[in-house]
Design an enzyme around this catalytic site. Structure first.
Site: not given
Ligand code: PAF
Length: 279
Positions: A29, A33-34, A182-183
């Site tokens: 997801y 950020g990732h 955040s997810s």
């Protein structure tokens, strides 16, 4: 980009990667950020592997494993655009076969805060991260500062168990209004989403107190409690000022401190943090 679902496929694909290999462990997801971790990996590694695995062993019985958001196809589309070499997305049974019984557990730094509130959480994280390290064998691995205690736990584990892996902790990526990506942000109702940037505002106000010379952690924490009282949708679970290496609470800040927040909006729990440092 190659999607691999079994250890056999991973080993075959890993064998042909150019070194050094960077690993970005995720639970999918994906958001900016990732992707910032993937970009950091590309800057210092010849190949990049992203793992996508919603690790059941780091969720407590009362936590959100079943409703944790998942969208593999969307994740793959994003990672393709980031020129990732391998996406390692094992099935649960590939990571935890039926007779699974081996755990990696870090002691002191896992005890307070997230460790106390989420028993078994860090044991699940350190176990799965060890397995990801053993299966991918990266030279570098990239984690976000948003999960500050997790980052410190992994640094401790890697040092203590002599993993030959350079751990890079990358900065928090925020939405335009300051909410840390955040997810779990997708769980927020529109009203909660509007209220959630209070975490960042609270952290910035702590920084300004610190920059104006305040070193008493209790004074900083009380002032943050007052900020959260103004937002009826926010229910702080903890506001902590800790030593960034040990995660022990600090009374008077000498040099550096880490200020940590865990705040509920309805059923959704958000965390955020900021380093206070004279330098
Ligand atoms: O930070 C996360 O997304 C997870 O805790 C991690 C490191 C991928 C382990 O499951």
């Amino acid at each position: 980009m190659k999607l691999v679902r079994t250890l056999k496929e991973l080993r075959e694909a890993r064998a042909s990667l150019a070194e050094p290999v960077g690993l970005v462990p995720t639970m999918g997801y994906l958001h900016e950020g990732h992707l910032s971790l993937v970009q950091a990996a590309h800057r210092s590694c010849a190949s990049v592997v992203v793992s996508i695995f919603v690790n059941p062993t780091q969720f407590g019985p009362q936590e959100d494993l079943a409703r944790y958001p998942r969208d593999l196809q969307h994740d793959l589309d994003l990672l393709e655009k980031e020129n990732v070499d391998i996406v390692w997305a094992p099935e649960d049974g590939e990571m935890y076969p039926p007779d699974y019984q081996t755990w990696v557990s870090v002691e002191n730094v896992t005890r307070p805060l997230e460790g106390e509130l989420r028993p078994g959480h860090f044991r699940g994280v350190t176990t799965v991260v060890s397995k990801l390290f053993n299966t991918v064998q990266p030279q570098k691995a990239f984690f976000g500062q948003k999960d500050a205690q997790q980052a410190q736990v992994i640094l401790r584990m890697v040092a203590d168990l002599n993993f030959p892996i350079d751990i890079q902790i990358c900065p928090i990526i925020r939405e335009a209004d300051g909410l840390a990506m955040s997810s779990r942000n997708t769980y927020l109702s529109p009203a909660e989403r509007q209220a959630a940037p209070i975490l960042n505002r609270a952290l910035l106000s702590a920084r300004s107190l610190y920059e104006n010379g305040e070193r008493n952690a209790a004074v900083i924490k009380n002032s943050l409690q007052d900020i959260f009282k103004e937002e009826p949708l926010a229910r702080p679970q903890y506001i902590a000022v800790v030593d960034p290496a040990t995660f022990e609470e600090i009374g008077i800040i000498q040099d550096k401190a880490l200020i940590l927040l865990a705040v509920y909006f309805g059923k959704t729990r958000l965390i955020d943090n900021l380093i206070l440092s004279g330098k």
